[in-house]
Design a protein around this motif. Structure first.
Motif, short mmCIF file in Angstrom:
data_model
loop_
_atom_site.label_atom_id
_atom_site.label_comp_id
_atom_site.label_asym_id
_atom_site.label_seq_id
_atom_site.Cartn_x
_atom_site.Cartn_y
_atom_site.Cartn_z
N ALA A 288 40.29 37.52 5.81
CA ALA A 288 41.45 37.12 6.64
C ALA A 288 42.74 37.24 5.82
O ALA A 288 42.76 36.94 4.62
N CYS A 289 43.81 37.67 6.47
CA CYS A 289 45.11 37.81 5.79
C CYS A 289 45.54 36.45 5.23
O CYS A 289 45.65 35.47 5.98
N PRO A 290 45.82 36.36 3.94
CA PRO A 290 46.21 35.07 3.35
C PRO A 290 47.44 34.45 4.01
O PRO A 290 47.54 33.22 4.10
N PHE A 291 48.37 35.29 4.47
CA PHE A 291 49.56 34.72 5.11
C PHE A 291 49.17 33.90 6.35
O PHE A 291 49.81 32.92 6.67
N ASN A 292 48.10 34.34 7.05
CA ASN A 292 47.67 33.62 8.25
C ASN A 292 47.18 32.21 7.91
O ASN A 292 47.42 31.26 8.64
N ALA B 95 43.69 45.40 1.76
CA ALA B 95 42.32 44.88 1.56
C ALA B 95 42.03 43.72 2.52
O ALA B 95 40.88 43.40 2.79
N TYR B 96 43.08 43.10 3.01
CA TYR B 96 42.92 42.01 3.99
C TYR B 96 43.18 42.55 5.39
O TYR B 96 43.84 43.58 5.58
N GLU B 97 42.71 41.81 6.37
CA GLU B 97 42.86 42.22 7.77
C GLU B 97 43.88 41.28 8.44
O GLU B 97 43.64 40.07 8.56
N ARG C 117 48.71 44.04 0.17
CA ARG C 117 49.46 45.30 0.07
C ARG C 117 50.96 45.10 0.25
O ARG C 117 51.77 45.78 -0.40
N CYS C 118 51.35 44.18 1.13
CA CYS C 118 52.79 43.95 1.34
C CYS C 118 53.43 43.52 0.02
O CYS C 118 54.49 44.03 -0.37
N LEU C 119 52.79 42.58 -0.66
CA LEU C 119 53.35 42.09 -1.92
C LEU C 119 53.29 43.17 -2.99
O LEU C 119 54.25 43.38 -3.73
#
Ligand code: FAD
Ligand code: DLZ
Ligand code: SF4
Length: 511
Positions: A452-456, A441-443, A348-350
């Motif tokens: 899991a959040c891809p950034f993590n 959609a990610y947590e 969502r951020c992107l």
């Protein structure tokens, strides 16, 4: 001495009567050349709003020059004789007028500097005096320093301008109040956003042209509300100073899905194109502080961005030379994800930052650095592709300012000239500074496993990929210690899941 006219070249981002080439010119003798050309409009697929802004501002500038008595030859993009390039237009106008030489102001891009040098006519490129620090002044500051840290350059610029100075000391006792400028997004924003202007006849005509010629480029042309002349740009500045500057500092790093501008100035496109003088912006900010209308952390922060970061970036671009945009210190070679061109991602951020970029040709600094830039860096996109994307999509983007921000600050592709460490973060930073994660959609709190959040995941993957380079960096050692303290299974899971995500990305699956 020949009395033939000389051509006075004014480029699309040099729209001020104080421009150096004009200062050299003789109104009775010389001819001003301005040209909308295919080469400039398509060296990257510029956002339609950016092209419309520049063409409208160029046409209005030409009219202003004519009104005060200059002879201007102006080429429109759709003129039948348009040669399609700046040197081509200079040659054509030289033939028409009998001119044998050109006076120009140094362009903000090596590509165009070289093109003018290669022009068969002699072109005198005058230093661009719109900046606080000349090339030689920046070089003198940089000479002999191991690291070119903006903060020290900025202090010299404070001393030089006298902004927020009490004798030789900074007002309030500190040079930098950034520490106070990192508040998370507030629930309610009291600023309506930048002043918007209805298109007048000149703008409307340009909008029709841009729609027809560049309507297929990434970016929404409508609604178009940018200022296109200095009077409007000044009104936009006044609106910012009165209503947004007081809170500019506090929420400078915050991001909100439904508020695209927060308390930002949205003035960079006007300053860079010549419609607004940076001195007027800083004078107005300092006056607001002196009148008690804006706090020190806000005013110091704003002035630092303008006389510090903006000047420093330009100094770096010209000092580092024409190969700067090809640097790739981290040997990154992934393709720029396709969703950078359509905002179609579940992150969502992107998706929010990209949709905003598409609609507004604008995103603020932290969106550029910690969302789109952060992700491109974490997944290892070829920095030249990242550079070309930023140069295309933002209304304020010219290489002299875009490249050091992207190649240097955001992608660490210059190996540490601009930044002492890469700007990377996991999801936690984005969550703290924005409302993006709610509804994603990610947590964001999930570190591994389904959802899991891809950034993590990517954060650790980046650090481990580049362990040799960054492990000894004192500002990064703690990150490696944290990773090493995880149990082995967890470390493996993180890296495997990150690999899996990268595979999905490179095979163009939706992420
Ligand atoms: P505000 O946040 O309100 O700041 C006030 C002013 O300070 C700006 O108008 C601008 O003139 C100046 N400023 C602030 N930060 C910077 C900076 N890092 N470099 C130069 N000037 C700065 N800025 C551009 O002008 N053109 C670009 O192409 C550009 N590309 C960028 C790419 C990346 C990856 C990043 C991280 C930053 C980039 N910036 C660029 C800097 C910054 O993001 C924009 O100047 C700012 O977002 C413009 O919006 P604003 O006027 O609302 O700025
Ligand atoms: C960005 C741009 C665009 C889109 N079009 C023109 C143009 O048609 N004519 C022109 O003179 N300048 C244009 N520009 C701005 C130039 O690309 C800019 O001057 C250089 O990149 C140097 O900063
Ligand atoms: Fe972005 Fe992760 Fe937050 Fe989703 S959870 S918005 S991907 S930081």
């Amino acid at each position: 001495m020949s009395n033939a006219p000389r051509l006075i070249l004014i480029l699309g981002d040099q729209l001020t009567e104080d421009i150096a080439a004009l200062a050299e010119a003789d109104m009775k003798r010389d001819v001003v050349v301005m040209a909308e050309v295919a080469d400039e409009a398509s060296y990257v697929p510029h956002h339609p709003k950016k092209i419309a802004f520049l063409f409208a501002a160029m046409r209005k500038f030409a009219q202003r020059l004519e009104r005060v008595g200059w002879r201007v030859v102006y080429t429109r993009l759709d003129d039948a004789e348009n040669s399609g390039s700046i040197p081509g237009e200079l040659l054509r106008r030289a033939e028409e007028t009998g001119a044998q030489e050109v006076i120009a102001t140094e362009p903000g891009e090596w590509r165009l500097i070289a093109a003018l040098e290669d022009c068969p006519l002699p072109v005198h490129q005058m230093p661009d005096t719109r900046f606080l620090a000349s090339h030689s002044e920046f070089d003198a500051w940089a000479e002999g320093r191991k690291q070119l840290r903006m903060e020290y350059f900025y202090r010299d610029m404070r001393r030089k301008t006298g902004y927020l100075m009490q004798g030789d000391k900074p007002v309030g006792g500190k040079w930098n109040y950034d520490h106070d400028n990192r508040k998370p997004a507030p629930d309610a924003i009291t600023f309506d956003g930048p002043l918007r202007f209805d298109p007048d006849a000149v703008v409307q005509e340009v909008l029709d042209l841009v729609e027809a010629r560049f309507g297929g480029n990434f970016g929404a042309l409508h609604p178009f509300w940018f200022a296109t002349d200095p009077a409007q740009a000044r009104q936009a500045l006044d609106q910012f100073i009165t209503y947004a500057l007081p809170k500019f500092g506090d929420y400078q790093d915050a991001m909100l899905s439904e508020n695209r501008f927060l308390y930002h100035a949205v003035l960079s496109m006007y300053i860079n194109a010549g419609l607004l003088d940076w001195r007027d912006a800083c004078d107005a900010a300092e006056s607001a502080y002196k009148a008690g209308a804006a706090p020190l952390n806000a005013v110091e922060g704003f002035i630092r961005q303008v006389i510090g970061w903006r000047e420093y970036m330009r100094g770096i671009y010209f000092r580092e030379g024409s190969d700067y945009t090809t640097r790739n210190a981290l040997a990154h070679d992934a393709e720029l994800p396709e969703f950078y061109w359509d905002a179609e991602t579940d992150m969502r951020c992107l998706s929010k930052a990209l949709a905003q970029t598409r609609d507004e040709a604008y995103a603020h600094h932290i969106q550029r650095l910690m969302v789109t830039g952060n992700f491109a860096l974490l997944v290892g996109v070829d920095p030249h592709q990242v550079h070309e994307w930023y140069l295309a999509v933002y209304a304020d983007a010219y290489e002299w300012v875009e490249a050091p921000n992207v190649i240097g600050m955001s992608q660490f592709a210059d190996g540490g000239v601009v930044g002492s460490k890469p700007y990377i973060s996991s999801g936690a930073y984005i969550d703290r500074m924005s409302d993006y994660c709610k509804g994603c959609a990610y947590e964001v709190k999930q570190k591994t496993g389904e959802g899991a959040c891809p950034f993590n995941l990517l954060y650790w993957h980046f650090l481990i990929r580049h362990r040799e380079r960054f492990e000894k960096n004192p500002r990064m050692a703690q990150m490696y210690r944290t990773f090493d303290r995880m149990n082995e299974d967890r470390r493996e899971t993180v890296l495997q899941e990150a690999d899996h995500f990268l595979d999905k990305l490179s095979s163009k699956q939706r992420v």
